[in-house]
Design a protein around this motif. Structure first.
Motif, mmCIF file in Angstrom:
data_model
loop_
_atom_site.group_PDB
_atom_site.id
_atom_site.type_symbol
_atom_site.label_atom_id
_atom_site.label_comp_id
_atom_site.label_asym_id
_atom_site.label_seq_id
_atom_site.Cartn_x
_atom_site.Cartn_y
_atom_site.Cartn_z
ATOM 1 N N ARG A 235 -16.891 -52.501 -2.541
ATOM 2 C CA ARG A 235 -17.180 -51.537 -3.348
ATOM 3 C C ARG A 235 -16.206 -50.642 -4.110
ATOM 4 N NH1 ARG A 235 -22.778 -52.298 -4.307
ATOM 5 N NH2 ARG A 235 -23.929 -53.191 -2.536
ATOM 6 N N VAL A 236 -15.508 -50.009 -3.132
ATOM 7 C CA VAL A 236 -14.495 -48.865 -3.372
ATOM 8 C C VAL A 236 -13.148 -49.724 -3.889
ATOM 9 C CG1 VAL A 236 -12.786 -47.424 -2.426
ATOM 10 C CG2 VAL A 236 -15.312 -47.323 -1.431
ATOM 11 N N PHE A 237 -12.935 -50.823 -3.356
ATOM 12 C CA PHE A 237 -11.892 -51.498 -4.028
ATOM 13 C C PHE A 237 -12.257 -51.896 -5.447
ATOM 14 C CE2 PHE A 237 -9.824 -55.762 -4.415
ATOM 15 C CZ PHE A 237 -8.439 -55.571 -4.187
ATOM 16 N N ASN A 238 -13.223 -52.146 -5.869
ATOM 17 C CA ASN A 238 -13.947 -52.604 -7.172
ATOM 18 C C ASN A 238 -13.364 -51.199 -7.957
ATOM 19 O OD1 ASN A 238 -15.219 -54.277 -8.944
ATOM 20 N ND2 ASN A 238 -17.037 -52.754 -8.937
ATOM 21 N N GLU A 239 -13.319 -50.214 -7.923
ATOM 22 C CA GLU A 239 -13.221 -48.978 -8.546
ATOM 23 C C GLU A 239 -11.453 -48.879 -8.808
ATOM 24 O OE1 GLU A 239 -15.553 -47.743 -9.901
ATOM 25 O OE2 GLU A 239 -16.882 -48.904 -8.647
ATOM 26 N N ILE A 240 -10.450 -49.689 -8.469
ATOM 27 C CA ILE A 240 -9.160 -49.426 -8.621
ATOM 28 C C ILE A 240 -8.807 -49.923 -10.064
ATOM 29 C CG2 ILE A 240 -6.731 -50.264 -8.184
ATOM 30 C CD1 ILE A 240 -7.716 -50.477 -5.262
ATOM 31 N N PRO A 241 -9.346 -51.023 -10.575
ATOM 32 C CA PRO A 241 -9.066 -51.275 -12.048
ATOM 33 C C PRO A 241 -9.263 -50.432 -13.162
ATOM 34 C CG PRO A 241 -10.437 -53.127 -11.205
ATOM 35 C CD PRO A 241 -10.079 -52.003 -10.087
ATOM 36 N N ALA A 242 -10.532 -49.468 -12.746
ATOM 37 C CA ALA A 242 -10.840 -48.679 -13.830
ATOM 38 C C ALA A 242 -9.979 -47.579 -13.927
ATOM 39 C CB ALA A 242 -12.431 -48.201 -13.378
ATOM 40 N N LEU A 243 -9.780 -47.071 -12.592
ATOM 41 C CA LEU A 243 -8.714 -45.919 -12.683
ATOM 42 C C LEU A 243 -7.599 -46.361 -13.509
ATOM 43 C CD1 LEU A 243 -9.539 -44.712 -8.960
ATOM 44 C CD2 LEU A 243 -10.365 -43.651 -11.108
ATOM 45 N N LEU A 244 -7.064 -47.373 -13.022
ATOM 46 C CA LEU A 244 -5.763 -47.808 -13.707
ATOM 47 C C LEU A 244 -5.928 -47.989 -15.212
ATOM 48 C CD1 LEU A 244 -4.446 -50.448 -11.053
ATOM 49 C CD2 LEU A 244 -3.619 -48.182 -11.493
ATOM 50 N N LEU A 245 -7.028 -48.569 -15.604
ATOM 51 C CA LEU A 245 -7.372 -48.557 -17.068
ATOM 52 C C LEU A 245 -7.369 -47.324 -17.654
ATOM 53 C CD1 LEU A 245 -8.033 -50.525 -19.777
ATOM 54 C CD2 LEU A 245 -10.496 -50.068 -18.860
ATOM 55 N N ILE A 246 -8.019 -46.403 -17.095
ATOM 56 C CA ILE A 246 -8.039 -45.030 -17.751
ATOM 57 C C ILE A 246 -6.790 -44.342 -17.836
ATOM 58 C CG2 ILE A 246 -8.771 -42.752 -17.221
ATOM 59 C CD1 ILE A 246 -11.278 -43.899 -15.937
ATOM 60 N N ALA A 247 -5.848 -44.605 -17.058
ATOM 61 C CA ALA A 247 -4.639 -44.053 -17.089
ATOM 62 C C ALA A 247 -3.716 -44.729 -17.906
ATOM 63 C CB ALA A 247 -3.895 -44.197 -15.571
ATOM 64 N N ILE A 248 -3.791 -46.011 -18.045
ATOM 65 C CA ILE A 248 -2.947 -46.716 -19.041
ATOM 66 C C ILE A 248 -3.369 -46.294 -20.558
ATOM 67 C CG2 ILE A 248 -2.326 -48.970 -20.097
ATOM 68 C CD1 ILE A 248 -2.694 -50.068 -17.136
ATOM 69 N N VAL A 249 -4.699 -46.384 -20.799
ATOM 70 C CA VAL A 249 -5.092 -45.949 -22.117
ATOM 71 C C VAL A 249 -4.740 -44.616 -22.380
ATOM 72 C CG1 VAL A 249 -7.206 -45.666 -23.525
ATOM 73 C CG2 VAL A 249 -7.053 -47.562 -22.187
ATOM 74 N N LEU A 250 -4.745 -43.615 -21.492
ATOM 75 C CA LEU A 250 -4.478 -42.367 -21.991
ATOM 76 C C LEU A 250 -2.885 -42.082 -22.196
ATOM 77 C CD1 LEU A 250 -6.551 -40.332 -19.246
ATOM 78 C CD2 LEU A 250 -6.931 -40.273 -21.738
ATOM 79 N N LEU A 251 -1.984 -42.874 -21.387
ATOM 80 C CA LEU A 251 -0.499 -43.029 -21.762
ATOM 81 C C LEU A 251 -0.335 -43.611 -22.907
ATOM 82 C CD1 LEU A 251 0.474 -44.348 -18.107
ATOM 83 C CD2 LEU A 251 1.093 -42.211 -19.487
ATOM 84 N N VAL A 252 -0.704 -44.648 -23.480
ATOM 85 C CA VAL A 252 -0.958 -45.383 -24.806
ATOM 86 C C VAL A 252 -1.181 -44.562 -25.910
ATOM 87 C CG1 VAL A 252 -1.138 -47.522 -26.006
ATOM 88 C CG2 VAL A 252 -0.725 -47.727 -23.605
ATOM 89 N N VAL A 253 -2.228 -43.891 -25.743
ATOM 90 C CA VAL A 253 -2.769 -42.942 -26.620
ATOM 91 C C VAL A 253 -2.042 -41.795 -27.034
ATOM 92 C CG1 VAL A 253 -4.663 -42.081 -27.768
ATOM 93 C CG2 VAL A 253 -5.093 -44.265 -26.967
ATOM 94 N N LEU A 254 -1.884 -41.168 -26.038
ATOM 95 C CA LEU A 254 -1.465 -39.786 -26.044
ATOM 96 C C LEU A 254 0.202 -39.766 -25.853
ATOM 97 C CD1 LEU A 254 -3.764 -38.113 -23.344
ATOM 98 C CD2 LEU A 254 -4.188 -38.131 -25.961
ATOM 99 N N LYS A 255 0.767 -40.655 -25.382
ATOM 100 C CA LYS A 255 2.144 -40.530 -25.182
ATOM 101 C C LYS A 255 2.640 -39.476 -24.673
ATOM 102 C CE LYS A 255 2.879 -44.458 -28.593
ATOM 103 N NZ LYS A 255 1.591 -45.031 -28.604
ATOM 104 N N PRO A 256 2.412 -38.851 -23.639
ATOM 105 C CA PRO A 256 2.691 -37.478 -23.310
ATOM 106 C C PRO A 256 4.085 -37.240 -23.155
ATOM 107 C CG PRO A 256 1.844 -38.539 -21.307
ATOM 108 C CD PRO A 256 1.673 -39.574 -22.382
ATOM 109 N N TRP A 257 5.035 -38.135 -22.759
ATOM 110 C CA TRP A 257 6.477 -37.930 -22.737
ATOM 111 C C TRP A 257 7.465 -39.076 -23.158
ATOM 112 C CZ3 TRP A 257 3.223 -38.536 -18.305
ATOM 113 C CH2 TRP A 257 3.670 -39.637 -17.738
#
Length: 142
Positions: A120-142
């Motif tokens: 169940r914990v292992f199952n959460e990893i892709p959700a966290l990575l997806l959030i980070a990737i989408v934020l990087l692509v949309v916000l382009k912070p640096w």
């Protein structure tokens, strides 16, 4: 270029469907007590892994093609820090995907040693990575 980007997004969604659901199947499989259910989960896991492979290969391939198209128009695109971070996170996703493939094999051999809680914990990893990737692509912070 927009067609590449659109199909990249379509296959990212396909890939993530498998990355989200396959570990959930593992949870159900680990908790199942009837042999018939174990056999059914093995079939479901094997088939879903195949779809996940297709989505992953096409998402990565179209992502590379999109990146090449952007770089063709402006080589500075490849020097952006957010892009480097995204690539690193995608490499982590590929590693996660490979772990899922290994785990499908373990479940197929009735050799799983992980608890449903761990899964169940292992199952959460892709959700966290997806959030980070989408934020990087949309916000382009640096």
């Amino acid at each position: 270029m927009l067609w590449l980007k659109a199909f990249h997004i379509i296959f990212v969604v396909t890939w993530f469907a498998g990355l989200f659901y396959l570990p959930r199947l593992f949870v159900y499989h680990a908790e199942a007590r009837e042999p018939a259910l174990h056999e059914r989960f093995k079939i479901m896991e094997r088939r879903l892994l195949g779809i996940t492979h297709i989505g992953g290969v096409l998402a990565v391939g179209l992502g590379l093609a999109t990146m090449a198209a952007f770089a063709w128009h402006n080589l500075a695109y490849l020097r952006q820090g957010w892009l480097h971070a995204k690539i690193a996170l995608v490499l982590l996703l590929i590693g996660y995907h490979l772990m899922l493939a290994r785990m499908v094999g373990q479940f197929a051999r009735d050799a799983n040693t992980r608890s449903s809680r761990w899964l169940r914990v292992f199952n959460e990893i892709p959700a966290l990575l997806l959030i980070a990737i989408v934020l990087l692509v949309v916000l382009k912070p640096w």
